[in-house]
Design an enzyme around this catalytic site. Structure first.
Site, PDB file in Angstrom:
ATOM      1  N   SER A 172     -79.562 -14.848  77.822  1.00 14.46           N
ATOM      2  CA  SER A 172     -78.422 -14.342  78.674  1.00 14.46           C
ATOM      3  C   SER A 172     -77.933 -13.012  77.852  1.00 14.46           C
ATOM      4  O   SER A 172     -76.775 -12.959  77.139  1.00 14.46           O
ATOM      5  CB  SER A 172     -77.264 -15.188  78.983  1.00 14.46           C
ATOM      6  OG  SER A 172     -77.750 -16.171  79.946  1.00 14.46           O
ATOM      7  N   GLY A 174     -77.093  -9.813  78.343  1.00  5.06           N
ATOM      8  CA  GLY A 174     -76.014  -9.225  78.882  1.00  5.06           C
ATOM      9  C   GLY A 174     -74.651  -9.840  78.632  1.00  5.06           C
ATOM     10  O   GLY A 174     -73.792  -9.457  78.027  1.00  5.06           O
ATOM     11  N   ASP A 175     -74.690 -11.328  78.521  1.00  6.08           N
ATOM     12  CA  ASP A 175     -73.355 -11.858  78.196  1.00  6.08           C
ATOM     13  C   ASP A 175     -72.952 -11.781  76.784  1.00  6.08           C
ATOM     14  O   ASP A 175     -72.058 -11.393  76.247  1.00  6.08           O
ATOM     15  CB  ASP A 175     -73.433 -13.390  78.515  1.00  6.08           C
ATOM     16  CG  ASP A 175     -73.180 -13.752  79.868  1.00  6.08           C
ATOM     17  OD1 ASP A 175     -72.508 -13.035  80.822  1.00  6.08           O
ATOM     18  OD2 ASP A 175     -74.009 -14.763  80.537  1.00  6.08           O
ATOM     19  N   SER A 176     -74.252 -12.024  75.846  1.00 10.39           N
ATOM     20  CA  SER A 176     -73.929 -11.923  74.462  1.00 10.39           C
ATOM     21  C   SER A 176     -73.764 -10.565  73.960  1.00 10.39           C
ATOM     22  O   SER A 176     -72.805 -10.391  72.856  1.00 10.39           O
ATOM     23  CB  SER A 176     -75.385 -12.276  73.654  1.00 10.39           C
ATOM     24  OG  SER A 176     -75.583 -13.630  74.069  1.00 10.39           O
ATOM     25  N   GLY A 179     -69.937 -10.283  74.912  1.00 14.30           N
ATOM     26  CA  GLY A 179     -69.034 -11.076  73.907  1.00 14.30           C
ATOM     27  C   GLY A 179     -68.930 -10.079  72.605  1.00 14.30           C
ATOM     28  O   GLY A 179     -68.064 -10.368  71.941  1.00 14.30           O
TER      29      GLY A 179
END
Length: 405
Positions: A172, A174-176, A179
């Site tokens: 993932s 995009g999430d990382s 973050g």
């Protein structure tokens, strides 16, 4: 290994973070803050907790994904849909430096926990918010996971082969990335707060998943606006850079070789026995090599397919050509470089069997002091620290805590 073994003071020691985050984006930011010393208190819903506990769950009750993303944190259970639960959150935030959340925009406001209410409770609080499209704009209220954001940000269009639909990377990403930006923004706001009085609007860190992706798309937009270039999917290659690709070996493995630097290219072609390609005047720059990328890749694959992975990499390394194996998880676990920098750290973890099992987890990045800081704990059991946190920080007794959970 202990903190004393490395003798590095964790730079965020003394910072307290309340994490109202689920899935990957906000918890990744919380993990990074916790890695470097912040006390991160993760609030989870009763009974089920963060849904990540069940993602890629092969056995037991808590996935290794959750244990990884939520390491070094404390878990407490509160029901934010109740007035009592929200009241406890507000009391906790009076004793925190940072609120980290990734609800859909407007959710905290609906619960009476909007920025103005939080500022009234704690006028120094840094409020870090992660959402699909940000807190403002026409798409702000839309839900969205990283898969959608990666498409909006332009990444998905470039991943895969040109004759097939776009594909996704295996994590993932995009999430990382979001973050990481959220953690950086949080630290930046904390740094500013130490130097001057910061108004509320500048203590709100607003991270959008789609913008996080857009920010790492290099010159995708400028190239389009300046030259009309519409980049296409190019498989294992990188647009305008050659030769750089994966190549098959005789033992059924593949290697990655990045021989696209002009001087490196000369050594590369000499190594594979093609001095004619090294001397070709049309191949002295990336632009020329990109035009003949198929020819170059064919020549390299013809060479690599006669050698085992180790044989090919030895010759490339001796010639100073950047190259490497394509690692699996097993390869990573056996790698001396990762081991030397403490990048795989082992903990006894419940894996669903009769007894806990030793499991390796990725180390802390960036490195301080020559090797990864030690992970203090893997992601906690649901509500593991509820009593500790509510008792020590708020002075609640057992009955009061029981009524909340």
């Amino acid at each position: 290994m202990t903190d004393n073994d490395i003798r590095v003071i964790r730079p965020l020691a003394g910072v307290r973070v309340l994490e109202l985050g689920n899935y990957i984006a906000a918890p990744t930011a919380g993990r990074m803050l916790a890695d470097f010393g912040a006390e991160v208190i993760k609030v989870e819903r009763p009974v089920t907790g963060d849904e990540l506990r069940n993602w890629r769950l092969y056995a037991g009750t808590t996935s290794m994904l959750y244990r990884t993303i939520n390491r070094n944190k404390k878990s407490i259970v509160l029901d934010l849909k109740t007035e009592q639960g929200r009241g406890v959150v507000l009391d906790l935030l009076k004793r925190c430096d940072v609120l980290l959340e990734n609800f859909r925009p407007g959710t905290l406001e609906k619960w009476g926990l909007g920025p103005e209410q939080l500022d009234e409770a704690n006028p120094n609080l840094v409020i870090t918010r992660i959402s699909a499209f940000g807190q403002t704009g026409p798409l702000a209220q839309r839900p969205g996971f990283a898969a959608v954001a990666e498409a909006y940000g332009g990444l998905r269009e470039l991943v895969g082969d040109p004759d097939r639909p776009p594909v996704r990377t295996g994590v993932s990403i995009g999430d990382s990335i979001a973050g990481i930006y959220a953690a950086f923004g949080t630290v930046m706001a904390l740094f500013q707060r130490e130097r001057t009085t910061v108004p509320l609007e500048q203590r709100i860190v607003d991270v959008a998943l789609n913008e996080a992706i857009l920010s790492v798309m290099e010159s995708l937009v400028p190239d389009y606006l300046a030259y009309g270039v519409k980049r296409q999917r190019v498989g294992g290659r990188m647009e305008g850079i050659a030769p750089s690709n994966a190549y098959p070996c005789a033992d059924g493995t593949s290697i990655i070789v990045a021989g696209n630097g002009d001087a490196i290219y000369q050594r590369y072609m000499t190594t594979i026995g093609r001095p004619d390609l090294a001397a070709d005047p049309d191949l002295q720059t990336n632009a020329g090599r990109w035009q003949r990328r198929d020819e170059l890749d064919a020549a390299i694959a013809e060479w690599s397919s006669r050698l085992t992975r180790d044989e090919a990499l030895k010759l490339l390394d001796e010639a100073g050509v950047p190259s490497g194996p394509i690692y699996t998880a097993a390869d990573i676990c056996d790698d001396e470089q990762y081991e030397s920098r403490n990048m795989i750290q082992h903990f006894e973890v419940d894996t669903g069997g009769a007894e806990p099992q030793s499991v390796g987890f990725p180390g802390i990045v960036p490195v301080i002091g020559g090797a990864s800081l030690p992970i203090r704990s893997v992601g906690p059991d649901l509500g593991e620290h509820t009593h500790e946190v509510l008792s020590n920080l708020l002075g609640l007794d057992d009955d009061e805590i029981g009524a909340l959970t």
